[in-house]
Design a protein around this motif. Structure first.
Motif, PDB file in Angstrom:
ATOM      1  N   VAL A 181       3.721  90.265 -27.060  1.00 35.48           N
ATOM      2  CA  VAL A 181       4.383  89.704 -28.247  1.00 35.48           C
ATOM      3  C   VAL A 181       5.844  90.147 -28.350  1.00 35.48           C
ATOM      4  N   PRO A 182       6.153  91.467 -28.357  1.00 37.56           N
ATOM      5  CA  PRO A 182       7.574  91.843 -28.452  1.00 37.56           C
ATOM      6  C   PRO A 182       8.401  91.372 -27.263  1.00 37.56           C
ATOM      7  N   VAL A 183       7.792  91.287 -26.084  1.00 34.65           N
ATOM      8  CA  VAL A 183       8.543  90.819 -24.918  1.00 34.65           C
ATOM      9  C   VAL A 183       8.937  89.345 -25.088  1.00 34.65           C
ATOM     10  N   ALA A 184       7.984  88.511 -25.513  1.00 37.78           N
ATOM     11  CA  ALA A 184       8.280  87.091 -25.713  1.00 37.78           C
ATOM     12  C   ALA A 184       9.322  86.890 -26.813  1.00 37.78           C
ATOM     13  N   LEU A 185       9.200  87.644 -27.906  1.00 42.82           N
ATOM     14  CA  LEU A 185      10.162  87.519 -28.998  1.00 42.82           C
ATOM     15  C   LEU A 185      11.555  87.976 -28.583  1.00 42.82           C
ATOM     16  N   LEU A 186      11.626  88.955 -27.682  1.00 41.89           N
ATOM     17  CA  LEU A 186      12.924  89.433 -27.208  1.00 41.89           C
ATOM     18  C   LEU A 186      13.690  88.314 -26.524  1.00 41.89           C
ATOM     19  N   PHE A 187      13.032  87.543 -25.661  1.00 34.94           N
ATOM     20  CA  PHE A 187      13.688  86.439 -24.957  1.00 34.94           C
ATOM     21  C   PHE A 187      14.070  85.318 -25.931  1.00 34.94           C
ATOM     22  N   ALA A 188      13.167  85.011 -26.873  1.00 30.10           N
ATOM     23  CA  ALA A 188      13.465  83.962 -27.840  1.00 30.10           C
ATOM     24  C   ALA A 188      14.647  84.353 -28.721  1.00 30.10           C
ATOM     25  N   ASN A 189      14.743  85.627 -29.056  1.00 25.74           N
ATOM     26  CA  ASN A 189      15.832  86.106 -29.904  1.00 25.74           C
ATOM     27  C   ASN A 189      17.190  85.859 -29.258  1.00 25.74           C
TER      28      ASN A 189
END
Length: 534
Positions: free
Chosen positions: A192-200
């Motif tokens: 979850v935090p990895v995917a959100l990092l890229f989207a951010n």
């Protein structure tokens, strides 16, 4: 930065991204009660129990409760640094830092063992990472200013929705007969935090969005925007407001900023004004007749022009902080002690067996856990509609008498059945409180220095977690697990001098909506006088 500088698709994507982040990360630690149950089943901190002592024992309960208290306290204490980080490096890098910290917290919880106690540190890092991410997405509520209340309700409601993550894990743990251990769960959740990092980094702007100078959604307001443009062309210093196709208001296009209107009339002095004789009084009168933004009072517009230090000296900041302080303490205390409080409630008449009473306690606990999370999601349309259509003082008074008062009163009852009301009111009180107070803060103080102003507010509110931890320890060790006195402070004077101080706080918090009502009536009266004189 204004929202009209972003495309419609980009803004929709930002809202979607912010909601996903809020629903999956920023408030997961508030589902602690469900995680606590799993950790008790896994025997975490059982070494603190004495030989032959029933488990979970008081020492184990206090240590597990310390996980939540430490996370809530450290996060609240970090609000000011987090806000300062947001103001200086912007939302994109603040969110990126938050997702990294959140991931480290997940990793520590996954690798914790009896020999390596990373539970408290991991939980604290997850909470702090969630804080950084939440601070970095609040400004996204301004992507569509006419729906800022609804978007803020989505974000703050999503904050509470994320509390369902651990109840879901509790359900998975039960269905798998303990096969999905904390190690398996937290390692898997790292995605979850990895995917959100890229989207951010793909979506977030470098600067926070700002409240617009106006919101001319009607034909009349559009005419006033045109008048301001004419005044600016005449050199009167009134900003031009640009309106795009979806009624979003922002600064004028860059090419318009460089235009200079030169007046040349044959047979007339070059100094003759284009619009006739213009005096400072005329400018002041024209500005006075321009309607304020639809969501901002004149008082709020004035406060947004102040420096951060001057904003901190306003009654609005102090009263909003006091309101949040009291209700954060009350709700967080219930979150950490709900299971223990239910254990001293019974079905009247003695007709029920211990097994039946325990089954009802488990049901009430589940009702609270899911109301705290899914209930917050269900109330998002209602909360958003209330914030978009009613003054903030109406929302605060309703919150107090509909949720807070029954929550305190029925919490004193020893009737186990009445605790359904307490669980429901406590679960719904949290999203209403957070949505109302953060919406008020963003509208009143703006986003120029929001990180520091709101961060200091939450920093001070963090001391409520020290109080609720001390109360819980006092009840378990000094009151033999009886919570009546601890709950009594909400509505009456108790035997403890410390709780008497807290008793004094409850009626004081009502000063906040009363003050807002007074300011609202004063502004309405001023408008009425201005209209009658004109």
């Amino acid at each position: 930065m204004f929202a009209n500088e972003l495309s419609f698709t980009h803004r929709i994507s930002l809202v979607f991204f912010a909601c996903i982040a809020a629903w999956l990360t920023v408030g997961v630690t508030y589902g602690f009660q469900a995680l606590k149950w799993v950790l008790e089943k896994e025997g975490v901190y059982e070494s603190l129990c004495k030989d032959g002592e029933a488990k979970p024992c008081p020492a184990q309960i206090v240590r597990l409760s310390l996980m939540f208290s430490a996370a809530a306290l450290s996060t609240a204490m970090s609000q000011l640094p987090a806000g300062t980080i947001l103001d200086y490096i912007g939302p994109k890098y603040t969110f990126g830092l938050g997702s990294f910290v959140f991931g480290i917290g997940n990793l520590l919880l996954a690798i914790s063992t009896p020999a390596f106690d990373g539970y408290i540190a991991g939980f604290v890092l997850m909470s702090f990472g969630g804080l950084l991410m939440y601070m970095a997405i609040i400004h996204i509520s301004l992507t569509f200013p006419n729906r800022s209340g609804t978007i803020m309700a989505l974000l703050s409601g999503g904050f509470d929705t994320s509390a369902v993550v651990f109840p879901i894990y509790q359900l998975v743990y039960r269905l798998s007969d303990g096969y999905v251990t904390p190690r398996v769960w937290f390692l898997g959740y790292l995605v979850v935090p990895v995917a959100l990092l890229f989207a951010n980094f793909a979506l977030q702007p470098n600067e926070s969005l700002e409240w617009f100078d106006d919101s001319p959604s009607s034909k009349a307001n559009r005419e006033k925007a045109k008048q301001r443009e004419n005044l600016d062309a005449a050199g009167m210093g009134v900003d031009v407001v640009h309106v795009d196709s979806d009624d979003t208001v922002g600064p004028p296009p860059k090419e318009a900023e460089s235009k200079v209107v030169k007046v040349a009339r044959s047979g007339e002095d070059e100094n003759t004004p284009l619009l006739g004789e213009v005096t400072p009084e005329a400018v002041e009168s024209a500005a006075a007749h321009v309607d304020p933004p639809s969501k901002l009072s004149q008082r709020q517009q004035f406060i947004q022009t102040l420096s951060a230090w001057s904003q901190l000296a306003t009654p609005e900041w102090f009263l909003n902080t006091l309101w949040m302080f009291f209700f954060m303490m009350r709700i967080n205390f219930y979150i950490t002690s709900v299971a223990e409080q239910l254990s001293e409630k019974h079905i009247p008449g003695g007709s029920a067996t211990p097994e039946e009473e325990q089954a009802m306690r488990d049901t009430i606990l589940n009702v609270f856990n899911y109301t705290l999370s899914l209930g917050a999601t269900a109330t998002i349309p209602v909360v958003g509609w209330l914030l978009d259509n009613f003054p903030i003082h109406v929302n605060l008074v309703g919150q107090f008498f509909v949720f807070a008062a029954p929550f305190a009163l029925f919490g004193l009852s020893s009737n186990l059945s009445s605790q359904y009301i307490v669980a429901l009111c406590g679960g719904f009180l949290r999203p209403f409180m957070y949505s109302a107070t953060i919406t008020y803060a963003s509208q009143t103080f703006g986003f120029k220095s929001f990180g520091r102003v709101y961060g200091l507010q939450m920093f001070l509110c963090g001391f409520s977690n020290i109080i609720q931890y001390q109360i819980n320890s006092f009840v378990l060790n000094g009151q033999h697990g009886h919570y009546f006195l601890a709950n009594l402070f909400s509505i009456a004077v108790s035997a403890s001098p410390f709780l008497q101080l807290l008793t004094f706080i409850q009626p004081i918090v009502l000063i906040f909506p009363l003050y807002l009502i007074r300011m609202h009536r004063r502004e309405m009266h001023a408008k009425a006088v201005a209209m009658s004189s004109s």
